[in-house]
Design a protein around this motif. Structure first.
Motif, PDB file in Angstrom:
ATOM      1  N   SER A 177     -36.461  -3.368 -24.580  1.00 27.29           N
ATOM      2  CA  SER A 177     -35.602  -2.368 -25.214  1.00 27.29           C
ATOM      3  C   SER A 177     -35.651  -2.478 -26.735  1.00 27.29           C
ATOM      4  O   SER A 177     -35.493  -1.490 -27.451  1.00 27.29           O
ATOM      5  N   THR A 191     -29.136  -9.262 -27.426  1.00 27.00           N
ATOM      6  CA  THR A 191     -29.403  -9.016 -26.009  1.00 27.00           C
ATOM      7  C   THR A 191     -30.616  -8.099 -25.862  1.00 27.00           C
ATOM      8  O   THR A 191     -30.724  -7.080 -26.559  1.00 27.00           O
ATOM      9  N   LEU A 192     -31.513  -8.486 -24.984  1.00 24.44           N
ATOM     10  CA  LEU A 192     -32.683  -7.680 -24.694  1.00 24.44           C
ATOM     11  C   LEU A 192     -32.614  -7.160 -23.260  1.00 24.44           C
ATOM     12  O   LEU A 192     -32.170  -7.874 -22.358  1.00 24.44           O
ATOM     13  N   VAL A 193     -33.053  -5.921 -23.067  1.00 21.55           N
ATOM     14  CA  VAL A 193     -33.235  -5.374 -21.727  1.00 21.55           C
ATOM     15  C   VAL A 193     -34.735  -5.301 -21.476  1.00 21.55           C
ATOM     16  O   VAL A 193     -35.481  -4.717 -22.259  1.00 21.55           O
ATOM     17  N   GLN A 195     -37.793  -4.332 -18.780  1.00 15.73           N
ATOM     18  CA  GLN A 195     -38.068  -3.499 -17.611  1.00 15.73           C
ATOM     19  C   GLN A 195     -39.526  -3.640 -17.205  1.00 15.73           C
ATOM     20  O   GLN A 195     -40.426  -3.654 -18.047  1.00 15.73           O
ATOM     21  N   GLU A 228     -35.410  -4.097 -13.532  1.00 14.80           N
ATOM     22  CA  GLU A 228     -34.819  -4.224 -14.872  1.00 14.80           C
ATOM     23  C   GLU A 228     -33.925  -5.443 -14.917  1.00 14.80           C
ATOM     24  O   GLU A 228     -33.207  -5.753 -13.958  1.00 14.80           O
ATOM     25  N   GLN A 230     -31.663  -8.265 -17.873  1.00 14.55           N
ATOM     26  CA  GLN A 230     -31.099  -8.452 -19.220  1.00 14.55           C
ATOM     27  C   GLN A 230     -31.138  -9.928 -19.576  1.00 14.55           C
ATOM     28  O   GLN A 230     -30.885 -10.793 -18.745  1.00 14.55           O
ATOM     29  N   ASP A 232     -30.082 -12.798 -22.850  1.00 14.04           N
ATOM     30  CA  ASP A 232     -29.416 -13.067 -24.126  1.00 14.04           C
ATOM     31  C   ASP A 232     -30.216 -14.089 -24.918  1.00 14.04           C
ATOM     32  O   ASP A 232     -30.712 -15.068 -24.359  1.00 14.04           O
TER      33      ASP A 232
END
Length: 253
Positions: A177, A191-193, A195, A228, A230, A232
């Motif tokens: 993201s 924070t990274l998302v 996918q 997906e 998430q 930190d």
């Protein structure tokens, strides 16, 4: 509920009646008559049977006689699941079975360009279970046809399975993201998302590693139901460092 239509083709000067026989679950054999105007005791006449597979029978008929022949269907193999779409390097397990118990060995060798089968030859033995499991793995991409070669003492009693196809796709990738910040203060977090660009056939993991950062959770997991995740990021020390991302799992990219 399926049926099999067999066309009967004889050698020169051989008459066959009827020329076509239809077999199904309630009609497992057919009767037809053959006649010829020449003797065939020295060299046999040839009778070709074509349909879902093919066979060659040899008959000896004296001049002018009409013989009654009972035609029995050849046995076949059943692949118990269709080949799934796979990514390069993926491994899928399937089952294959024979339609009856054997009195002699029969083997089947699947083949496709750039495909690895384990075992490469599948053996069916008398007094053993009628089902076998094998695995397939793709090393090249594309829609690849799979053919089959029969062997063993009982091979003449079996029809080769029809040609199969499997789709081998290029590896997928991870989409972030946002990028990890080039400059942050010690103690800050972000924070990274992440996918996965397509659902994996089986699980994939992604594990980051960096001397100046802490990641929570330490490993991300992706499945066919969850593409997906998430994560930190804690910036914990001063200085430059490199982040490495390691993939793992049975379906690692």
């Amino acid at each position: 509920g399926e049926s099999l239509e067999l066309s009967l083709l004889g050698s020169t000067d051989v008459d066959i009646s009827p020329p076509t026989i239809v077999l199904n679950s309630s009609q497992l054999f057919g009767v037809f008559a053959i006649s010829t105007h020449r003797a065939a005791t020295a060299s046999p006449l040839h009778l070709s049977i074509t349909g879902d597979g093919s066979a060659l029978a040899h008959v000896r008929v004296p001049t002018g006689d009409v013989g009654q022949v009972q035609l029995i269907t050849l046995e076949t193999f059943s692949i118990l699941a269709s080949y799934p779409d796979l990514f390069v390097g993926d491994l899928a397990a399937l089952s294959i079975s024979v339609t009856k118990h054997l009195d002699q060995e029969v083997s089947i060798r699947p083949w496709g360009r750039g495909l690895l089968f384990s075992p490469p030859v599948i053996h069916f033995l008398p007094e053993h279970d009628r089902s076998r499991t094998f695995a397939v793995q793709g090393t090249v991409t594309g829609d690849i046809p799979i053919t089959y070669e029969l062997g063993g003492a009982n091979a003449a009693h079996f029809i080769e399975p029809v040609e199969s196809h499997i789709l081998i796709k290029p590896p997928e990738g991870f989409i972030f993201s946002t990028a990890i910040k080039q400059s942050r203060y010690v103690g800050e977090t972000s924070t990274l998302v992440v996918q996965l660009s397509a659902s994996p056939y089986v699980g994939v993991t992604l594990t980051p590693a960096a001397s100046c950062l802490d990641f929570t959770p330490g490993t991300l997991e992706f499945t066919s139901e969850s593409t997906e995740a998430q994560i930190d990021v804690l910036y914990r020390t001063v200085g430059a460092c490199t982040v490495q991302w390691l993939t793992g799992g049975p379906n690692m990219l």
